[in-house]
Design a protein around this motif. Sequence first.
Motif, short mmCIF file in Angstrom:
data_model
loop_
_atom_site.label_atom_id
_atom_site.label_comp_id
_atom_site.label_asym_id
_atom_site.label_seq_id
_atom_site.Cartn_x
_atom_site.Cartn_y
_atom_site.Cartn_z
N LEU A 35 -29.48 108.07 3.36
CA LEU A 35 -28.67 107.34 2.40
C LEU A 35 -27.36 106.89 3.02
N ALA A 36 -26.74 107.78 3.78
CA ALA A 36 -25.48 107.43 4.43
C ALA A 36 -25.67 106.30 5.42
N GLY A 37 -26.75 106.37 6.19
CA GLY A 37 -27.03 105.34 7.18
C GLY A 37 -27.33 103.99 6.56
N MET A 38 -28.06 103.99 5.43
CA MET A 38 -28.41 102.74 4.77
C MET A 38 -27.19 102.09 4.13
N ARG A 39 -26.21 102.89 3.78
CA ARG A 39 -25.00 102.33 3.17
C ARG A 39 -24.09 101.69 4.21
N ARG A 40 -24.06 102.27 5.41
CA ARG A 40 -23.04 101.82 6.37
C ARG A 40 -23.59 100.86 7.42
N GLY A 41 -24.89 100.89 7.69
CA GLY A 41 -25.43 100.18 8.83
C GLY A 41 -25.76 98.73 8.56
N THR A 42 -25.95 97.98 9.65
CA THR A 42 -26.46 96.62 9.56
C THR A 42 -27.96 96.70 9.27
N ASN A 43 -28.55 95.57 8.90
CA ASN A 43 -29.98 95.58 8.61
C ASN A 43 -30.83 95.98 9.82
N PRO A 44 -30.53 95.49 11.05
CA PRO A 44 -31.30 95.97 12.20
C PRO A 44 -31.16 97.47 12.44
N ALA A 45 -29.94 98.01 12.23
CA ALA A 45 -29.73 99.44 12.41
C ALA A 45 -30.49 100.23 11.35
N ARG A 46 -30.47 99.74 10.10
CA ARG A 46 -31.21 100.40 9.03
C ARG A 46 -32.71 100.36 9.31
N MET A 47 -33.19 99.22 9.81
CA MET A 47 -34.61 99.09 10.15
C MET A 47 -34.97 100.05 11.27
N ALA A 48 -34.09 100.17 12.25
CA ALA A 48 -34.33 101.08 13.37
C ALA A 48 -34.43 102.51 12.88
N GLU A 49 -33.53 102.92 11.98
CA GLU A 49 -33.55 104.28 11.48
C GLU A 49 -34.81 104.55 10.67
N LEU A 50 -35.23 103.57 9.88
CA LEU A 50 -36.46 103.71 9.11
C LEU A 50 -37.66 103.89 10.03
N LEU A 51 -37.76 103.07 11.07
CA LEU A 51 -38.88 103.16 12.00
C LEU A 51 -38.87 104.47 12.78
#
Length: 211
Positions: free
Chosen positions: A130-146
């Motif tokens: 949740l913290a990462g999805m709030r602060r990150g860019t879309n590529p960073a959020r996608m990377a964390e999800l993957l």
Amino acid sequence: MLFAALDTGLQAHLVRGATERQFENDQIIQQRGSAADGFWLIEEGSVMVGQFMPDGEFRAIALLGPGDSYGELAVFSEKPRVVDAVSRGKSRVRFISARKFLDALGNYPASMRALLGALSYQLQDTLALLAGMRRGTNPARMAELLVNLAGEQSGPSQVDITQQELAELLGVTRVTANAALAQLQQLRLVERGYGSIIVRDRDRLMQFALS
């Protein structure tokens, strides 16, 4: 997953006699608001967990595969289920009743401690996401999800998921998800395929997600 944290003897006991069911693509396995009378163990295929919106749209929050389980938290809380679950393609699952689970758990004190650890890990992991999805860019959020979908394997691994499903899990449009994937592919972190994503190096992808 909580089931994986249980003693192997307890796992075998719960699987024996558990009802096996098969579902077709897009068939509903469980519905939000229904009684938490047990939980599900996926044996084949995959399941999307999320919620149906009032307009009928399904908002996915997790993609689960063989060996994963879901529904245990509702059993512990003794409250109605808060998520819907839909079969992704054909799937085969086992339903383990709440009564059998709770009755057997008392005979395995080590599993009770392991469950507490697994619950704590899930909570920490969820808060980090949740913290990462709030602060990150879309590529960073996608990377964390993957990274999370790829599991613990450090080398190349394949994640069987469509770009539309990735978009739903991130809560963005497919166009936005495709743009994020394109950037990750340009950096040679992932490779897009038909219905799948190849994670070239999980550690590098994690570094990108945290940068």
